[in-house]
Write a protein that holds these residues in place. Structure first.
Motif, mmCIF file in Angstrom:
data_model
loop_
_atom_site.group_PDB
_atom_site.id
_atom_site.type_symbol
_atom_site.label_atom_id
_atom_site.label_comp_id
_atom_site.label_asym_id
_atom_site.label_seq_id
_atom_site.Cartn_x
_atom_site.Cartn_y
_atom_site.Cartn_z
ATOM 1 N N GLU A 8 125.774 37.377 157.881
ATOM 2 C CA GLU A 8 124.901 37.435 156.722
ATOM 3 C C GLU A 8 125.721 37.149 155.461
ATOM 4 O O GLU A 8 126.830 37.660 155.303
ATOM 5 C CB GLU A 8 124.294 38.837 156.634
ATOM 6 N N LEU A 9 125.189 36.318 154.568
ATOM 7 C CA LEU A 9 125.913 35.939 153.353
ATOM 8 C C LEU A 9 125.846 37.095 152.358
ATOM 9 O O LEU A 9 124.761 37.497 151.936
ATOM 10 C CB LEU A 9 125.309 34.666 152.755
ATOM 11 N N VAL A 41 119.525 32.492 145.480
ATOM 12 C CA VAL A 41 120.221 32.335 144.202
ATOM 13 C C VAL A 41 119.216 31.876 143.161
ATOM 14 O O VAL A 41 118.419 30.956 143.422
ATOM 15 C CB VAL A 41 121.379 31.330 144.306
ATOM 16 N N HIS A 42 119.247 32.527 141.993
ATOM 17 C CA HIS A 42 118.231 32.249 140.981
ATOM 18 C C HIS A 42 118.897 32.129 139.611
ATOM 19 O O HIS A 42 119.661 33.015 139.213
ATOM 20 C CB HIS A 42 117.210 33.393 140.949
ATOM 21 N N VAL A 43 118.653 31.022 138.899
ATOM 22 C CA VAL A 43 119.155 30.842 137.541
ATOM 23 C C VAL A 43 118.096 31.340 136.571
ATOM 24 O O VAL A 43 116.947 30.874 136.619
ATOM 25 C CB VAL A 43 119.488 29.362 137.253
ATOM 26 N N ALA A 44 118.469 32.304 135.714
ATOM 27 C CA ALA A 44 117.473 32.886 134.807
ATOM 28 C C ALA A 44 118.135 33.313 133.517
ATOM 29 O O ALA A 44 119.199 33.948 133.524
ATOM 30 C CB ALA A 44 116.800 34.079 135.474
ATOM 31 N N GLU A 45 117.499 32.985 132.406
ATOM 32 C CA GLU A 45 118.001 33.369 131.080
ATOM 33 C C GLU A 45 117.081 34.373 130.393
ATOM 34 O O GLU A 45 117.497 35.071 129.474
ATOM 35 C CB GLU A 45 118.127 32.119 130.183
ATOM 36 N N LEU A 53 111.636 38.313 140.185
ATOM 37 C CA LEU A 53 112.455 38.502 141.381
ATOM 38 C C LEU A 53 111.715 39.335 142.433
ATOM 39 O O LEU A 53 110.812 40.106 142.113
ATOM 40 C CB LEU A 53 113.770 39.193 141.016
ATOM 41 N N SER A 54 112.138 39.179 143.687
ATOM 42 C CA SER A 54 111.548 39.968 144.774
ATOM 43 C C SER A 54 112.596 40.758 145.545
ATOM 44 O O SER A 54 112.283 41.399 146.548
ATOM 45 C CB SER A 54 110.793 39.041 145.749
ATOM 46 N N GLY A 55 113.863 40.713 145.085
ATOM 47 C CA GLY A 55 114.909 41.496 145.732
ATOM 48 C C GLY A 55 115.890 40.646 146.504
ATOM 49 O O GLY A 55 115.501 39.701 147.192
ATOM 50 N N GLY A 56 117.181 40.960 146.362
ATOM 51 C CA GLY A 56 118.205 40.257 147.116
ATOM 52 C C GLY A 56 118.725 38.997 146.454
ATOM 53 O O GLY A 56 119.553 38.287 147.038
ATOM 54 N N GLU A 84 115.963 45.078 142.344
ATOM 55 C CA GLU A 84 116.869 45.127 143.498
ATOM 56 C C GLU A 84 117.591 43.797 143.703
ATOM 57 O O GLU A 84 117.719 43.283 144.826
ATOM 58 C CB GLU A 84 116.104 45.527 144.769
ATOM 59 N N ALA A 85 118.066 43.228 142.598
ATOM 60 C CA ALA A 85 118.871 42.013 142.687
ATOM 61 C C ALA A 85 120.180 42.318 143.389
ATOM 62 O O ALA A 85 120.682 43.450 143.364
ATOM 63 C CB ALA A 85 119.142 41.462 141.286
ATOM 64 N N ALA A 86 120.756 41.295 144.036
ATOM 65 C CA ALA A 86 122.018 41.493 144.752
ATOM 66 C C ALA A 86 123.189 41.562 143.784
ATOM 67 O O ALA A 86 124.123 42.356 143.981
ATOM 68 C CB ALA A 86 122.234 40.368 145.754
#
Length: 527
Positions: A8-9, A41-45, A53-56, A84-86
């Motif tokens: 798992e990454l 992976v999500h780019v957000a400002e 987000l939905s978590g992870g 619940e971001a990673a």
């Protein structure tokens, strides 16, 4: 055949990627949480990024919209924590030449990994690298899931027994597999026998300590998943009735959960199609245990963990081996439960059922066995309950079960049992019991063949039957003639033919006894 996916990454692994290392990453907060899995992976400002987000997710940002507003910076971190971001990765530059202290402190309080990149870094490259790895792993997981499901479904449609399904799961997982009911009683196992025995040696305590009665479909309690103990619940229609456990799985954690889930699906389907219940699996477990005990192929000491895990009390107990002829296992189990007697019941070869009672040392073992037999015969008059003497040592149980079976064999049928006590023991079957015990001895076999040779080679099988009846009736000619529906003169002619072929005088007690013993040995060998 161990089945596994790529690991798992995690946040830690992402930070070791070559492209990421080029940005000179530095963990400034949440260093103890770097093993969190990265789902995307999500780019957000935007300051309210959490609602997207939905978590992870690993969130990448330059912080351009946060510069100069410390309250927005703190809220940004809290928003990621609530979602619940990673992790969050901040690219240093014009907005933030160094890690902002407000964001760092907030991340540390929340336990959110915060990473800063000291060199300019195109987020698109990181996104592409991570997303491609995640997509490849997702497809591999789907492929593995379908492969395992196809293999197990194929076994089910082919009518494979429960044990074959568990063996397949154990091959994929390369670790012991245990199926238990909700009371932690082991119903079935698979895997290398020494490893399984190690797991079962203290199974109930370990299982209760690890999970207790925690709800949930799969996963583990008590933090034991790190040791590779992975479970999936068994049940349907809102009702749970058991669980499957991978014990000490050494592969990737996500792969273990997948294997456990596919195994659970297969077991539920197997139960549904076969019309089985969890109780039926308990019967199969007891049958396997008692069959191994009776056969003697597996030393009794090695079977002790299985007996304990099956719910049989084994410490400081008195064991009473019984064999019931013409008794239904379900009926025997019901009588045991009604009497509150701990024990296991298993069907042997028809028409025998083995019962192993486990009593406290201060209980009246013979009296309870007699009470059990009386109650059983009151419900089913045709049953015969044979027993060996109580065993105080577990290692003596196999010999006791074999002795009880010999006694059951020696009682020819239910009619013969009418003049015997409720519980028949070796002393009650006298010479017939002794011969049954010795029937496999080559000397006894040779003796029987030698004594009966004249009749066994002859074509007239009814002479052997006449001899059997004549000796069983105590050489009563009138009774023998009556039972065979012949006149006395006709019986005399047959007896003369028998004596002529055997070369004996049946009026001589010693010669008649010798022939009688040979006939008993012959019948025992034939049965």
């Amino acid at each position: 055949m161990t089945t596994t996916l790529e690991p798992e990454l995690s946040v830690r692994q992402v930070l070791t990627l070559e492209r990421v290392l080029a940005g000179e990453p530095e963990v400034v907060a949440g260093a103890g949480q770097l093993d969190r899995p990265v789902r995307w992976v999500h780019v957000a400002e935007a300051a309210d990024v959490g609602v997207m987000l939905s978590g992870g997710e690993m969130v990448l940002t330059t912080g351009v919209l946060l510069a100069g507003d410390e309250s927005a910076q703190a809220e940004y971190i809290r928003s990621l924590h609530r979602a619940e971001a990673a992790a969050v990765v901040l690219g240093l530059g014009r907005a933030f030449p160094a890690a902002p202290e407000v964001m760092r402190r907030a991340a540390e309080r929340c336990g959110l990994p915060m990473v800063v990149l000291h060199r300019p870094f195109p987020f698109a490259e990181l996104t592409e690298e991570v997303q491609s790895r995640l997509v490849r792993r997702k497809f591999a997981a789907v492929s593995l899931s379908e492969s395992v499901r196809t293999a197990l479904t194929g076994l089910i449609t082919a009518g494979a027994p429960l044990q074959r399904l568990l063996d397949e799961i154990a091959q994929h997982s390369a670790c012991p597999v245990v199926v238990s009911n909700l009371a932690h009683r082991v119903l079935a196992t698979a895997g290398e026998r020494p490893a399984v025995d190690d797991v079962l040696r203290d199974w109930e305590r370990i299982a209760r300590q690890a999970w207790g009665h925690l709800p949930g479909r799969s996963g583990t309690g008590g933090g034991s998943e790190g040791d590779g103990w992975i479970r999936a619940e068994l049940g349907g229609r809102g009702e749970r009735w058991g669980r499957i456990v991978l014990c000490g799985y050494r592969g990737d954690r996500a792969t273990g959960r997948l294997l456990a889930d596919r195994g659970a699906e297969a077991l539920v389907l197997h139960r549904m199609l076969a019309g089985n219940s969890a109780c039926t699996w308990e019967e199969q477990s007891a049958q396997s245990l008692l069959t191994d005990l009776v056969s003697g192929v597996v030393p009794a000491r090695q079977l002790l963990p299985r007996a304990r895990a099956a719910g049989l009390p084994v410490n400081r107990r008195t064991f009473v081996p019984l064999v019931v002829r013409h008794g239904e296992p379900a009926q025997l189990d019901r009588v045991l439960r009604a009497m509150g007697l701990p024990g296991i019941v298993a069907e042997l070869a028809d028409p025998d059922t083995a019962v192993l009672l486990s009593l406290a040392r201060d209980q009246d073992a013979p009296g309870l066995a007699a009470h059990f037999a009386a109650r059983l015969r009151a419900e089913a008059p045709g049953t015969v309950v044979a027993a060996a003497d109580p065993r105080a040592v577990w290692d003596d149980v196999p010999a006791g079960l074999r002795e009880a079976r010999h006694v059951a064999d020696a009682v020819a049928d239910s009619a013969a049992a009418m003049d015997l006590p409720a519980v028949v023991r070796l002393k009650d079957v006298h010479l017939r019991g002794l011969v049954r015990l010795l029937r496999d001895d080559p000397h006894v076999q040779s003796f029987a063949e030698r004594e009966l040779d004249g009749l066994l080679r002859g074509p007239e099988e009814d002479l052997l039957a006449v001899l059997r009846t004549y000796l069983a009736t105590g050489r009563n000619k009138s009774r023998t003639a009556q039972l065979h529906h012949v006149s006395r003169p006709a019986l005399y002619r047959r007896l003369e033919a028998i004596q002529g072929r055997l070369g004996v005088d049946l009026d001589d007690f010693e010669q008649a006894a010798s022939v009688h013993i040979a006939l008993l040995a012959h019948d025992a060998q034939q049965s």
